[in-house]
Design an enzyme around this catalytic site. Structure first.
Site, PDB file in Angstrom:
ATOM      1  CG  HIS A 281       0.376  -2.521  -9.679  1.00 39.55           C
ATOM      2  ND1 HIS A 281       1.232  -2.247  -8.647  1.00 39.55           N
ATOM      3  CD2 HIS A 281      -0.846  -2.097  -9.277  1.00 39.55           C
ATOM      4  CE1 HIS A 281       0.558  -1.679  -7.662  1.00 39.55           C
ATOM      5  NE2 HIS A 281      -0.696  -1.574  -8.006  1.00 39.55           N
ATOM      6  CG  ASP A 293      -1.474  -0.966  -4.091  1.00 33.18           C
ATOM      7  OD1 ASP A 293      -1.559  -1.416  -5.241  1.00 33.18           O
ATOM      8  OD2 ASP A 293      -1.429   0.247  -3.837  1.00 33.18           O
ATOM      9  CD  GLU A 327      -0.926   1.614 -10.146  1.00 34.74           C
ATOM     10  OE1 GLU A 327      -1.928   2.329 -10.218  1.00 34.74           O
ATOM     11  OE2 GLU A 327      -0.273   1.510  -9.098  1.00 34.74           O
ATOM     12  CD  GLU A 328       1.301   1.771  -6.203  1.00 30.88           C
ATOM     13  OE1 GLU A 328       0.826   2.896  -6.319  1.00 30.88           O
ATOM     14  OE2 GLU A 328       0.697   0.832  -5.638  1.00 30.88           O
ATOM     15  CG  ASP A 355      -4.174  -2.036  -8.219  1.00 29.66           C
ATOM     16  OD1 ASP A 355      -3.658  -2.423  -7.160  1.00 29.66           O
ATOM     17  OD2 ASP A 355      -3.895  -0.938  -8.754  1.00 29.66           O
ATOM     18  CG  HIS A 425      -0.127   3.786  -1.446  1.00 29.80           C
ATOM     19  ND1 HIS A 425      -0.496   4.890  -2.191  1.00 29.80           N
ATOM     20  CD2 HIS A 425      -0.261   2.726  -2.279  1.00 29.80           C
ATOM     21  CE1 HIS A 425      -0.850   4.509  -3.416  1.00 29.80           C
ATOM     22  NE2 HIS A 425      -0.717   3.190  -3.485  1.00 29.80           N
TER      23      HIS A 425
HETATM   24 ZN   LIG Z   1      -2.183  -0.730  -6.828  1.00 33.37          ZN
END
Ligand SMILES: [Zn+2]
Length: 461
Positions: A281, A293, A327-328, A355, A425
């Site tokens: 993603h 990520d 995606e997030e 991922d 994140h």
């Molecule tokens: Zn991810």
């Protein structure tokens, strides 16, 4: 090997041509049917390992466009860049497939101890959270370590700010407090929710991530605090101190925005309608540069196609890379892919998502029939030389999930060893955490696995 590793790392960065590793597998353990693919696999691995092109492209992505939250101009600029770069790589049918995405913005935010002595804390609002009134929300703190404990204290929750101070065990177990905590606390009358960052202790690093409000409960603002600050608040409460906090967040949703999944292909030479899909993603949270990520997953899968193209390997079936959007905080890219490709999902031979970071690859997770698992296990023996030959019990990903479930498609995910949850994140998700050799190795593993599946005479079933 504490001394050797920096040396290898330095060689990878400085020497453009470090020697490719031995790629031959022990022939007595390699199944006979793989013989026709050994040469191509060796070339793919050699090409991937003799350059740091994947790492350089990932560094460029993060350095130039920064983080890429859905709805942000950064994401859309990066999407345009990816389309142009894929064309320059010589990929075919390169296109951006439109997707409407939610547009959440963080705005300014802060958390402070108001009393006994005023001082700021480190925080990061949770994705999709509502904001506070402009002046913020001020309330006393109550700490809980589980949903049961909060429910047992139900008489004391009204009007408070709840902190779920739950140590990180694994993501699946701990992320429940981030996702469901706000509505659980709101149901008992809490005015805001804090969660101890969902990740192993870092250096006072809060982790954002999406929350999910339950219908029928009030929506209260929610934020993550670092492990250190959660522990400190806990100690203060344990001493009997009344801790008064003030949370201010400008977070809000704007109208849905235009975005896109980026798609590029190498068309199959004999069965172009049968498709092997791989990707990651392209969106990220709005902190750090989304290098792990999931910029790394995007670049490694894309690079697998570039290598095939460069080596003139056109497999029997079509190989398609997809960089999914959103995606997030919505999953709309994966849903849109399923809906836009509904007619051809029955011709999707396998879908692979990366991922989990592009750290040292150990192999792949796989979900599918026993017969297909046997095939995949055999193919993995070609990756023994780079020690990426393990096939785990389950594979999949958030973006391939809707298509895989709809059409019962065999699914794979890249498996790696690394500190993914330490940085994901967070503002620390940046390129410097990724070893160029690891992303090259991940690329090699993905390229060999998907090439052989797309090339072998029988379809993977
Ligand atoms: Zn991810």
């Amino acid at each position: 090997m504490p001394l050797l590793r920096p040396l290898v790392f330095a060689l990878a960065v400085l020497a453009i041509q470090f020697p490719p590793p031995a790629v031959d597998v022990d022939r007595s353990s390699a199944p006979q049917w793989l013989a026709p693919y050994r040469e191509a696999s060796g070339r793919l691995i050699g090409e991937a390992m003799s350059s740091d092109a994947a790492w350089q492209r990932l560094a460029y992505l993060g350095d130039t466009y920064g983080n890429r939250l859905s709805g942000s101009p950064n994401l859309e600029a990066a999407i345009k860049w990816a389309v142009e770069e894929m064309k320059r790589d010589g990929l075919e049918n390169v296109r951006a497939e439109p997707v409407k995405v939610p547009h959440w913005v963080r705005g300014r935010e802060s958390l402070e101890i108001v009393g006994p002595i005023p001082q700021p804390l480190v925080m990061l609002g949770l994705g999709n959270s509502v904001g506070t009134p402009p002046a913020g929300i001020e309330a006393d703190l109550i700490v809980a370590h589980s949903f049961d404990e909060l429910d047992a204290a139900r008489d004391k929750v009204k009007g408070k700010i709840v902190l779920f101070n739950v140590p990180f065990t694994n993501y699946g177990e701990t992320v429940r407090f981030r996702a469901a905590g706000p509505s659980r606390a709101a149901a008992l009358g809490a005015v805001a929710m804090l969660v101890r960052a969902v990740g192993p202790p870092g250096l006072r690093t809060p982790h954002t991530g999406a929350l999910t409000y339950v219908d029928g409960q009030p929506q209260i603002p929610a934020a993550a605090v670092s492990t250190e600050d959660a522990a400190r608040l806990q100690r203060m409460v344990d001493r009997g101190t009344t801790v008064r906090l003030k949370l201010m967040m400008e977070a809000r949703f704007l109208p849905d925005a235009d975005s896109a999944n980026v798609v590029g292909e190498i068309r199959g030479r004999e069965l172009p309608n049968e498709v092997v899909v791989l990707g990651g993603h392209f969106d990220s949270w709005d902190v750090g540069t989304g290098s792990t990520d999931d910029g790394g997953g995007c670049i490694a899968t894309w690079e697998a196609l570039r290598l095939m193209k460069k080596l003139n390997l056109r497999p029997r079936r079509t190989i398609r890379v997809v960089l999914w959007t959103n995606e997030e905080n919505g999953g709309r890219g994966g849903l849109a892919y399923r809906d836009q490709h509904l007619q051809e999902l029955s011709n999707h031979v396998m879908m692979l998502e990366s991922d989990g970071g592009v750290f040292r690859p150990t192999g792949f997770g796989f979900s599918g029939s026993d017969a297909a698992r046997g095939r995949v296990r055999d193919i993995a023996t070609l990756l023994g030389g780079i020690k990426a030959d393990n096939i785990g019990p389950a594979g999949g990903g958030a973006d391939i999930g809707p298509s895989v479930q709809h059409a019962g498609i065999p699914a794979m995910s890249l498996e790696v060893e690394g500190n993914y949850f330490l940085i994901h994140h967070t503002p620390a998700d940046t390129i410097d955490k990724i070893d160029p050799i690891d992303i090259s190795r991940s690329t090699a593993a993905i390229a060999v696995m998907t090439y052989v599946i797309a090339e072998m005479p029988e379809r993977l079933r």
